[in-house]
Write an enzyme that holds these catalytic residues in place. Structure first.
Site, PDB file in Angstrom:
ATOM      1  N   SER A  53       0.855  -1.186   0.000  1.00  0.00           N
ATOM      2  CA  SER A  53       0.000   0.000   0.000  1.00  0.00           C
ATOM      3  C   SER A  53       0.887   1.231   0.000  1.00  0.00           C
ATOM      4  O   SER A  53       2.041   1.173   0.465  1.00  0.00           O
ATOM      5  CB  SER A  53      -0.885  -0.004   1.250  1.00  0.00           C
ATOM      6  OG  SER A  53      -1.526   1.247   1.437  1.00  0.00           O
ATOM      7  N   TYR A 106      -2.944  -1.824  10.260  1.00  0.00           N
ATOM      8  CA  TYR A 106      -2.904  -2.070   8.817  1.00  0.00           C
ATOM      9  C   TYR A 106      -1.627  -1.493   8.211  1.00  0.00           C
ATOM     10  O   TYR A 106      -0.932  -2.166   7.432  1.00  0.00           O
ATOM     11  CB  TYR A 106      -4.133  -1.448   8.157  1.00  0.00           C
ATOM     12  CG  TYR A 106      -4.166  -1.603   6.663  1.00  0.00           C
ATOM     13  CD1 TYR A 106      -4.633  -2.770   6.069  1.00  0.00           C
ATOM     14  CD2 TYR A 106      -3.723  -0.570   5.828  1.00  0.00           C
ATOM     15  CE1 TYR A 106      -4.664  -2.912   4.682  1.00  0.00           C
ATOM     16  CE2 TYR A 106      -3.751  -0.706   4.446  1.00  0.00           C
ATOM     17  CZ  TYR A 106      -4.219  -1.873   3.882  1.00  0.00           C
ATOM     18  OH  TYR A 106      -4.235  -2.011   2.515  1.00  0.00           O
TER      19      TYR A 106
END
Length: 240
Positions: free
Chosen positions: A135, A148
């Site tokens: 990400s 996360y």
């Protein structure tokens, strides 16, 4: 890499970015095996002609199920795409440590387990690749998603390290860093979101071209800012 005739194992391949990658890779001639945990979505992918393996990746049993279903078949490409978010914000409520563990296992432990098991097979192929989907938040975290972000940063570091280890082999190691993409995980977010079809297209392009990183969409800008000033990138993203 020419995808025609390649066998691809793609986790999280029944929705979002993964579903679009599966469709695009198949259009290029690849045989794509997808994994997922929704029985409805798995059946939908089977009806479209894909082999689909049921596996919940937040425990070690998930990776074991995938490997058992794969058997001793060869694969040419492993795509670790499955991802899980988790609420972990002390400003909102007391975080759930068990939910954090599930996120860590899905996003980090399972890719490591699959890579560890499958690298010997990948080395036997004329050309092979591992694609780890991290990400833009692996570069700089946002305050509202610390667990996360931590899993994606850890997978980024792992990817860079094994890329160095496998540099003299036939196995390319690619990291894909998406921005905010319009998927089920981001359903509650109001930011501008990239369509999953376009995100998948850029990742598949990087795989075909053998790029070590696919900085997708706005992540290109984040990467440039971080290169110039890591402190500025962190300051901006922590407010994101």
């Amino acid at each position: 890499m020419d995808m025609n005739g390649k066998r691809v194992l793609l986790t999280g391949g029944t929705a979002g970015i993964g579903e679009q990658m599966a469709l695009q890779l198949r259009d290029k001639g690849a045989e794509v095996i997808v994994t997922g945990r929704s029985l409805k979505r798995l059946e939908a992918m089977r009806k479209r002609g894909f082999e689909a393996i049921e596996a919940d990746l937040h425990t070690p049993l998930g990776a074991e199920r995938i490997l058992h279903a794969l058997g001793d078949r060869i694969i040419d490409v492993l795509v670790n795409n499955a991802g899980q978010g988790v609420d972990h914000d002390f400003r909102e409520a007391a975080p759930d440590a068990d939910a954090a563990d599930d996120c860590i296992h899905t996003n980090l432990n399972t890719p490591i387990r699959l890579i560890t098991a499958l690298v010997p097979r990948l080395k036997q192929r004329p050309e092979a690749a591992i694609v780890n989907v991290t990400s833009g938040l692996a570069i700089a975290p946002r305050a509202g998603g610390p667990v996360y972000c931590a899993t994606k940063a850890a997978l980024r570091s792992y990817t860079q390290a094994i890329r160095a280890q496998l540099a003299d082999t036939n196995v390319a190691v690619i990291e894909a860093l998406p921005p905010v993409v319009d998927t089920q995980m981001t359903a509650g977010r109001t930011n501008k979101k990239m369509p999953p079809e376009e995100c998948a297209r850029q990742i598949v392009h990087a795989l075909e071209k053998g790029q070590s990183e696919a900085n997708v969409g706005m992540v290109k800008i984040l990467k440039a800012v971080h290169s110039a000033s890591p402190a500025l990138a962190r300051k901006v993203m922590l407010r994101f």
